[in-house]
Design a protein around this motif. Structure first.
Motif, PDB file in Angstrom:
ATOM      1  N   TYR A 106      -6.954  -6.687  -2.767  1.00  0.00           N
ATOM      2  CA  TYR A 106      -7.958  -6.003  -1.963  1.00  0.00           C
ATOM      3  C   TYR A 106      -9.267  -5.950  -2.755  1.00  0.00           C
ATOM      4  O   TYR A 106      -9.299  -5.388  -3.859  1.00  0.00           O
ATOM      5  N   TYR A 140       0.109   5.719  -0.814  1.00  0.00           N
ATOM      6  CA  TYR A 140      -0.972   6.682  -0.950  1.00  0.00           C
ATOM      7  C   TYR A 140      -0.545   7.866  -1.796  1.00  0.00           C
ATOM      8  O   TYR A 140       0.581   8.368  -1.673  1.00  0.00           O
ATOM      9  N   ASP A 197       2.596   3.268   2.945  1.00  0.00           N
ATOM     10  CA  ASP A 197       1.817   3.125   4.173  1.00  0.00           C
ATOM     11  C   ASP A 197       2.716   2.924   5.393  1.00  0.00           C
ATOM     12  O   ASP A 197       2.492   3.516   6.446  1.00  0.00           O
ATOM     13  N   ARG A 209       0.816  -1.211   0.000  1.00  0.00           N
ATOM     14  CA  ARG A 209       0.000   0.000   0.000  1.00  0.00           C
ATOM     15  C   ARG A 209       0.851   1.262   0.000  1.00  0.00           C
ATOM     16  O   ARG A 209       1.816   1.389   0.747  1.00  0.00           O
ATOM     17  N   VAL A 255      -2.200  -5.463  -5.913  1.00  0.00           N
ATOM     18  CA  VAL A 255      -1.329  -4.384  -5.438  1.00  0.00           C
ATOM     19  C   VAL A 255       0.076  -4.929  -5.204  1.00  0.00           C
ATOM     20  O   VAL A 255       0.256  -5.982  -4.580  1.00  0.00           O
TER      21      VAL A 255
END
Length: 420
Positions: free
Chosen positions: A284, A63, A126, A61, A205
């Motif tokens: 996800y 962002y 993350d 992850r 991902v």
């Protein structure tokens, strides 16, 4: 002074903490820091052990933090801790096409040079962001943290709210805030229902290394099964968010590393040279979910607990940080006026501020996903024409750049880079 409602909303008593926050991911700590720095005492409760949260390995992850979100992190003292791990996003390129066939000649290209404020945003992993929040909370004396515990009951009455933890301990506060994700227990216990649907898509991902530099350019390639986002990380690395139909995504994720890359390469292209996986791969499931109310009895919802959207535009965390800025501002100004920060009259100000914006953003991501995740020739012609038109008009391009940077709409002060 002559407000007839004043007596009802004045603070009734002091509590163990002014605010109890359930959820210690990203939005919860951001809100805790924003509130603590304006004088509130805060307790943050998270089900995960603090060591696991702080020392988490890379889970794929990352962002896309809009410029406005970066301002909030700067104002709360978090940005300085992660600036070295942040990759500026200088351009965004949006294309449409089929895997292995190359993109359509019609595209959208957005450049940060079209605005004066700086990069449109930053990519941050993350694991770095989570650790920075935890370290900042430890240094803030008004914040208490409870880790490795879950909330099993909550009760609101005329004096405040009480939480019961799984070890039997109880906590009291004036206001409860749920930052506990799309399956928010806080919302469920308050009787708040949700609306939404499943997309039948799953996000694959991972992070990749590539031979050539990305130059801070983010790519969004729309294909019939779903979009592929290639997002620049520090160094010659990029984050991949690759949406596929759920059954196909399961088959792809079960492949060996070499076979996985063989499926990815035709979709990715060769513009960054050869690619290699870095770290593990993750999936996800994708859905849309929005709480029917963002507030309850002495309770408010923030981030995914209030609204979960498709990652097509990377706006999930940015929308949550707008919630953080808005709620912190509403509560702080109410407290300075001597109001009970958990009264419905105060909380309705937060809901009125955020409800329309989040509903509009959630619906926009839904429409974009449905518009682009298909191979209808009429829709393809229409969207290619639209992308070409937007790309050719400087005024429209600038508007999209400002939107991507989070600089539009009724921004809370923290997202403007101003103190509350």
């Amino acid at each position: 002074m002559d407000n007839p409602e004043r007596a009802r909303i004045l603070r009734a008593m002091e509590h163990m903490s002014d605010i109890l926050i359930v959820g210690g991911g990203l939005n919860g700590p951001a809100l805790a820091l924003a509130l603590a720095q304006t004088g509130h005492t805060v307790t943050v409760i998270d089900a995960l052990d603090e060591k696991l949260r702080k020392d988490a390995a890379f889970d794929g992850r990352a962002y896309a933090l809009a410029l406005a979100s970066q301002r909030l992190l700067d104002a709360t003292g978090v940005w300085a801790r992660i600036a070295d791990q942040a990759q500026p996003m200088l351009e965004i390129k949006v294309t449409d096409g089929h895997a292995g066939a190359g993109p359509s000649p019609f595209f959208m290209h957005f450049d940060h040079a079209e605005i004066e404020e700086g990069p449109m945003g930053y990519m941050v992993e993350d694991r770095h962001l989570r650790r920075a929040f935890l370290e900042a909370m430890v240094e803030e004396l008004r914040i208490s943290q409870i880790s490795g515990k879950t909330v099993v009951a909550q009760k609101a009455d005329e004096t405040g709210v009480t939480l019961t933890l799984n070890d039997g301990a109880t906590l009291t506060g004036s206001l409860l805030v749920g930052c506990d994700g799309r399956r928010s227990g806080t919302a469920t216990r308050a009787g708040i229902k949700r609306s939404g649907w499943d997309y039948g898509q799953t996000a694959l991902v991972c992070a990749i290394e590539h031979d050539l530099p990305h130059h801070g350019i983010a790519h969004q390639f729309f294909m019939p099964p779903g979009p592929l986002a290639i997002l620049p990380l520090t160094g010659n690395r990029s984050s991949i968010v690759w949406s596929e139909r759920t059954e196909m995504a399961k088959r792809i994720n079960a492949l060996s590393e070499d076979d996985y890359l063989q499926v990815l390469r035709p979709r990715f292209g060769d513009f960054l040279g050869d690619i290699r996986l870095q770290g593990d791969r993750f999936t996800y499931p994708l859905n849309l979910t929005i709480a029917n109310s963002f507030i309850g009895d002495r309770m408010a919802l923030v981030g995914d607990a209030a609204h979960g959207m498709h990652p097509i535009a990377g706006q999930g965390l940015n929308a949550g940080l707008r919630d953080v800025g808005a709620l912190a501002e509403v509560l702080t100004l109410a407290g300075r006026r001597g109001e009970d920060i958990s009264s419905v009259l105060v909380l309705e100000r937060y809901q009125e501020w955020r409800r329309f914006d989040t509903a509009a953003l959630t619906m926009a991501t839904d429409v974009f996903n449905k518009l682009f995740s298909n191979d209808n020739p009429l829709l393809r012609a229409g969207r290619d024409f639209g992308m070409g038109l937007i790309g050719s008009l400087p005024g429209l391009r600038r508007g999209f750049v400002r939107e991507a940077a989070g600089l539009t709409g009724d921004l809370p002060k923290l997202l403007q880079g101003r103190a509350i």
